[in-house]
Design a protein around this motif. Sequence first.
Motif, PDB file in Angstrom:
ATOM      1  N   CYS A 108       0.852  -1.197   0.000  1.00 39.30           N
ATOM      2  CA  CYS A 108       0.000   0.000   0.000  1.00 39.30           C
ATOM      3  C   CYS A 108       0.884   1.242   0.000  1.00 39.30           C
ATOM      4  O   CYS A 108       1.764   1.389   0.852  1.00 39.30           O
ATOM      5  N   VAL A 109       0.659   2.126  -0.966  1.00 37.53           N
ATOM      6  CA  VAL A 109       1.373   3.406  -1.022  1.00 37.53           C
ATOM      7  C   VAL A 109       0.610   4.422  -0.182  1.00 37.53           C
ATOM      8  O   VAL A 109      -0.613   4.541  -0.289  1.00 37.53           O
ATOM      9  N   HIS A 110       1.346   5.159   0.660  1.00 38.17           N
ATOM     10  CA  HIS A 110       0.737   6.159   1.546  1.00 38.17           C
ATOM     11  C   HIS A 110       1.189   7.560   1.129  1.00 38.17           C
ATOM     12  O   HIS A 110       2.387   7.843   1.103  1.00 38.17           O
ATOM     13  N   LEU A 111       0.229   8.429   0.810  1.00 40.36           N
ATOM     14  CA  LEU A 111       0.529   9.813   0.478  1.00 40.36           C
ATOM     15  C   LEU A 111       0.208  10.701   1.678  1.00 40.36           C
ATOM     16  O   LEU A 111      -0.744  10.451   2.424  1.00 40.36           O
ATOM     17  N   GLY A 112       1.002  11.735   1.865  1.00 39.68           N
ATOM     18  CA  GLY A 112       0.912  12.561   3.072  1.00 39.68           C
ATOM     19  C   GLY A 112      -0.179  13.609   3.014  1.00 39.68           C
ATOM     20  O   GLY A 112      -0.475  14.176   1.960  1.00 39.68           O
ATOM     21  N   GLY A 113      -0.756  13.879   4.176  1.00 34.06           N
ATOM     22  CA  GLY A 113      -1.730  14.951   4.297  1.00 34.06           C
ATOM     23  C   GLY A 113      -1.042  16.272   4.576  1.00 34.06           C
ATOM     24  O   GLY A 113       0.187  16.358   4.656  1.00 34.06           O
ATOM     25  N   THR A 114      -1.820  17.318   4.731  1.00 34.91           N
ATOM     26  CA  THR A 114      -1.264  18.638   5.021  1.00 34.91           C
ATOM     27  C   THR A 114      -0.435  18.597   6.298  1.00 34.91           C
ATOM     28  O   THR A 114      -0.900  18.133   7.340  1.00 34.91           O
ATOM     29  N   GLY A 115       0.804  19.054   6.212  1.00 38.65           N
ATOM     30  CA  GLY A 115       1.682  19.094   7.372  1.00 38.65           C
ATOM     31  C   GLY A 115       2.374  17.796   7.714  1.00 38.65           C
ATOM     32  O   GLY A 115       3.088  17.715   8.712  1.00 38.65           O
ATOM     33  N   ASP A 116       2.193  16.764   6.891  1.00 43.22           N
ATOM     34  CA  ASP A 116       2.776  15.449   7.174  1.00 43.22           C
ATOM     35  C   ASP A 116       4.166  15.359   6.538  1.00 43.22           C
ATOM     36  O   ASP A 116       4.338  14.810   5.451  1.00 43.22           O
ATOM     37  N   HIS A 117       5.161  15.893   7.232  1.00 41.55           N
ATOM     38  CA  HIS A 117       6.538  15.899   6.744  1.00 41.55           C
ATOM     39  C   HIS A 117       7.268  14.632   7.169  1.00 41.55           C
ATOM     40  O   HIS A 117       7.039  14.087   8.252  1.00 41.55           O
ATOM     41  N   TYR A 118       8.149  14.167   6.321  1.00 39.83           N
ATOM     42  CA  TYR A 118       8.986  12.988   6.571  1.00 39.83           C
ATOM     43  C   TYR A 118       8.096  11.733   6.677  1.00 39.83           C
ATOM     44  O   TYR A 118       6.967  11.711   6.221  1.00 39.83           O
ATOM     45  N   TYR A 119       8.628  10.685   7.300  1.00 36.55           N
ATOM     46  CA  TYR A 119       7.947   9.387   7.258  1.00 36.55           C
ATOM     47  C   TYR A 119       7.325   8.962   8.592  1.00 36.55           C
ATOM     48  O   TYR A 119       6.496   8.061   8.623  1.00 36.55           O
ATOM     49  N   TRP A 120       7.754   9.547   9.690  1.00 32.86           N
ATOM     50  CA  TRP A 120       7.500   8.971  11.007  1.00 32.86           C
ATOM     51  C   TRP A 120       6.018   8.836  11.331  1.00 32.86           C
ATOM     52  O   TRP A 120       5.590   7.850  11.927  1.00 32.86           O
ATOM     53  N   ARG A 121       5.198   9.809  10.957  1.00 31.87           N
ATOM     54  CA  ARG A 121       3.781   9.765  11.334  1.00 31.87           C
ATOM     55  C   ARG A 121       3.062   8.604  10.651  1.00 31.87           C
ATOM     56  O   ARG A 121       2.369   7.804  11.297  1.00 31.87           O
ATOM     57  N   ARG A 122       3.222   8.508   9.344  1.00 32.89           N
ATOM     58  CA  ARG A 122       2.567   7.416   8.612  1.00 32.89           C
ATOM     59  C   ARG A 122       3.184   6.058   8.971  1.00 32.89           C
ATOM     60  O   ARG A 122       2.486   5.046   9.001  1.00 32.89           O
TER      61      ARG A 122
END
Length: 500
Positions: A108-122
Amino acid sequence: MSRLDQLYRRILISRLFTKGWGKPENLKRLFDCRKIISNREECIKLIPPDYPVHVDKDVMMDDHRLMEGHFLSPFSLYMADVMPKEVEIARFQMIMPKSWNSKLKPICVHLGGTGDHYYWRRRTLLAKPLLKESGIASIILENPYYGVRKPKKQLRSALHNVSDLFVMGGALIMESLVLFNWCERQGWGPLGITGISMGGHMASLAASNWNKPLSLIPCLSWTTASGVFTHGILSEAIPWRVLQTQYHEEQVYATEIKKLIQSPEDVVKAYGVEVSQGYPESVEELTQILSNLRNQNKDFIKKTYSNFKTDACENAMSLLKQVGTNNFLALQSNNDSQSRKVNEKSSTVSNHSNSNLRYISPVIERDNNSMKAAGKSRYLSLSYALAKTQIGKTKKSKAEEKQFSNRISEEALKFMRDVMEEFTHLGNYSQPVDTSLIIIVAARQDAYIPHEGVLSLKQIWPEAEVRYIESGHISAFLFNQKNFRQAIVDAFDKQIKKYY
């Protein structure tokens, strides 16, 4: 409307689009680009199946395998002068099992939401739990303008120009296709894509251009971003005075660019549906209208596609495969002849975009029921949006203030709505190959992503499943990650049962 959404926005101090709409010539080129990449048959041709992807890191952790890699964004090959240099290199992180225990290798490819910088949150909230609970691996793609791809002068997530959002969207569409092709070359699958908020909408755009069945899970997003920036909570983060002044002083926005957009009312009338009789009531009629409108782009695409697929781009692609991304960028900056080729390509597209073609935007804002509701909803009116965003506050007399605000501010607000519909409305893009593999997770009291007054995702994609969370945008994100993960698992299960 969620009170928590309103409170959270007041805490943040970031301002969006502080430098305005973006260069008019860039917007024109992006209009041309949108016509191409919104058509799956043509967009897929822009990304070779063997597009080079480089793995920079591959290590075994305690409970998973972690990979990191990069590749040159294909968008930079076709829109070299529009995409900032810092944004050109796409970077990703992958969380996968140490070894696969079945012939199925779901990614599954995950694209970031507003303010989602770098990888750690996802990685923390989605990727690791998905792997542990369901055996689904994840590719976390860094958004353009975010994290290591953030331009030096950009503050946090505050995009400088409205056009930057369209560059981000176009780039993510192409970059997602690169990753899908790469996964297939590795023998991984089934494939899916997801995202939350802005990431969910970007995932929907990307999924529309993949030519095979794909699980799509857009969370906390909707059909178009027009409402987000005109009467959603984020409209309060926009410096409307800057936009209205630029729109008023640079006539090209009103005299040229605005002509590239056609209002929803005009589109409906053009296809024989009188506004006074209400918008299409049946799914079949709506689907036919959207299909007819998409077909209007075919002649345009035939004329424009050759400008994208130039010898310069093909030569650059060949060189990229031979020497790798880093050496290619070094050659690109130091080799005058290569630079001239790219400039010739850019000039060709730019010259074409000055033509007198009128584009038709397949955007239908309301069905009959939502149109009636819109008349009663203060959130959908231009006057409400003007009041919420404090547009046109000047030191003029009350009479002058009213006249100026009504004339200029309303024009800027409508222009914002129209360009957002042109670039972000899913009705403008190809329908995903199998919409039964789509599970949408939405928040009923979402103040960031308004649902009122526009076609629902269910209307655009009739076979898709919609799951509602009884909360606002922020609380849905904070307390419903498990629901998002479950929707991802269920969407993959649907694909496996149907195709594997």
